[in-house]
Motif scaffolding. Structure first.
Motif, mmCIF file in Angstrom:
data_model
loop_
_atom_site.group_PDB
_atom_site.id
_atom_site.type_symbol
_atom_site.label_atom_id
_atom_site.label_comp_id
_atom_site.label_asym_id
_atom_site.label_seq_id
_atom_site.Cartn_x
_atom_site.Cartn_y
_atom_site.Cartn_z
ATOM 1 N N ALA A 199 0.831 -1.205 0.000
ATOM 2 C CA ALA A 199 0.000 0.000 0.000
ATOM 3 C C ALA A 199 0.866 1.256 0.000
ATOM 4 O O ALA A 199 0.571 2.228 -0.704
ATOM 5 C CB ALA A 199 -0.937 -0.005 1.212
ATOM 6 N N VAL A 200 1.941 1.240 0.786
ATOM 7 C CA VAL A 200 2.833 2.405 0.853
ATOM 8 C C VAL A 200 3.521 2.631 -0.486
ATOM 9 O O VAL A 200 3.548 3.747 -1.018
ATOM 10 C CB VAL A 200 3.873 2.214 1.973
ATOM 11 N N TRP A 201 4.075 1.561 -1.051
ATOM 12 C CA TRP A 201 4.811 1.703 -2.314
ATOM 13 C C TRP A 201 3.893 2.036 -3.485
ATOM 14 O O TRP A 201 4.351 2.543 -4.515
ATOM 15 C CB TRP A 201 5.580 0.424 -2.618
ATOM 16 N N SER A 202 2.606 1.776 -3.351
ATOM 17 C CA SER A 202 1.672 2.060 -4.447
ATOM 18 C C SER A 202 1.360 3.541 -4.584
ATOM 19 O O SER A 202 0.831 3.965 -5.612
ATOM 20 C CB SER A 202 0.359 1.287 -4.235
ATOM 21 N N ALA A 203 1.684 4.322 -3.568
ATOM 22 C CA ALA A 203 1.420 5.760 -3.632
ATOM 23 C C ALA A 203 2.475 6.449 -4.500
ATOM 24 O O ALA A 203 3.667 6.184 -4.360
ATOM 25 C CB ALA A 203 1.424 6.365 -2.235
ATOM 26 N N PRO A 204 2.075 7.335 -5.404
ATOM 27 C CA PRO A 204 3.050 8.058 -6.227
ATOM 28 C C PRO A 204 3.896 8.989 -5.370
ATOM 29 O O PRO A 204 3.417 9.568 -4.398
ATOM 30 C CB PRO A 204 2.170 8.853 -7.199
ATOM 31 N N GLY A 205 5.174 9.112 -5.714
ATOM 32 C CA GLY A 205 6.058 10.011 -4.987
ATOM 33 C C GLY A 205 6.838 9.363 -3.875
ATOM 34 O O GLY A 205 7.692 10.004 -3.267
ATOM 35 N N VAL A 206 6.553 8.092 -3.560
ATOM 36 C CA VAL A 206 7.309 7.390 -2.523
ATOM 37 C C VAL A 206 8.672 7.012 -3.074
ATOM 38 O O VAL A 206 8.788 6.280 -4.061
ATOM 39 C CB VAL A 206 6.556 6.137 -2.036
ATOM 40 N N HIS A 207 9.712 7.533 -2.435
ATOM 41 C CA HIS A 207 11.082 7.315 -2.902
ATOM 42 C C HIS A 207 11.797 6.236 -2.100
ATOM 43 O O HIS A 207 12.577 5.447 -2.636
ATOM 44 C CB HIS A 207 11.862 8.632 -2.807
ATOM 45 N N ARG A 208 11.518 6.178 -0.808
ATOM 46 C CA ARG A 208 12.174 5.200 0.070
ATOM 47 C C ARG A 208 11.263 4.908 1.253
ATOM 48 O O ARG A 208 10.522 5.780 1.696
ATOM 49 C CB ARG A 208 13.522 5.749 0.556
#
Length: 216
Positions: A199-208
């Motif tokens: 769910a976290v990685w699916s959000a746009p703009g997540v770099h790390r």
């Protein structure tokens, strides 16, 4: 579950995994920490062994010590591995054209470049893992943030609340302007932890992502 039962369950899961020859893999278990040793014939099998071990209930951590020993007829020159990697990335529609660069040294493939989404970064690594002759993959592909931290956090929180596998009230999300997301809280098992990460990685703009979730 005691250590012996956990160890046997991991061994059974490794034997059950169809993409893996587990004959030369050793397993040790202590207080939920599983150590995998021995050797396999490809990097893809090494990753398959790790994924299989994570599927076992009671596994809280894994020490991955499996070696990749390529059979003589599958050893390839670095330039041939690089050529195959470039070709397989070009055929994958989920990887932006010319966004990923490939470097190969002693069978180890290093991926670099930048993409806007994590699934593109993951897809590039997955494709290269499958290639014959690959001893390991280092994924240095960067993610380019495209939205504000407030927007990213709201999208993550909403996604967690929609997910049936996740107890969203037990999860805390902290998003920084540089695309770093810190995740804290407790989950029931590894499946729930992976659901949160997806769910976290699916959000746009997540770099790390810094994952501080604890399995209870």
């Amino acid at each position: 579950m005691n250590d012996n039962e956990l160890r046997q369950n991991v061994i059974d899961e490794l034997d059950f995994e169809p993409s893996l020859d587990a004959a030369n893999i050793g397993v040790a278990a202590e207080r939920g920490v599983v150590t995998l040793t021995g050797h396999v014939a490809s990097y893809f099998q090494k990753m398959s062994a790790e994924r299989a071990a994570w599927r076992v209930k009671g596994v809280k951590a894994i020490a991955q010590e499996i070696e990749v020993r390529l059979p003589g007829d599958r050893q390839l020159a670095d330039d041939e591995i690089a050529r195959r990697a470039v070709n397989i990335l070009a055929w994958d529609e989920s990887v932006p054209t010319d966004a990923v660069k490939v470097r190969v040294a002693s069978g180890w493939v290093t991926l670099s470049g930048s993409v806007p989404w994590n699934y593109q970064r993951t897809a590039a690594e997955y494709q290269v893992r499958k290639l014959s002759g690959v001893a390991g993959v280092i994924n240095n592909i960067e993610l380019v943030p495209q939205v504000s931290a407030v927007d990213v956090r709201q999208r993550i929180v909403s996604a967690l609340k929609r997910n049936a596998e996740v107890e969203a009230d037990r999860i805390r999300i902290d998003v920084r302007d540089n695309g770093l997301v810190k995740v804290e809280g407790v989950v029931d098992d590894w499946d729930e932890r992976q659901a949160v990460e997806r769910a976290v990685w699916s959000a746009p703009g997540v770099h790390r992502v810094e994952d501080h979730l604890r399995i209870m």
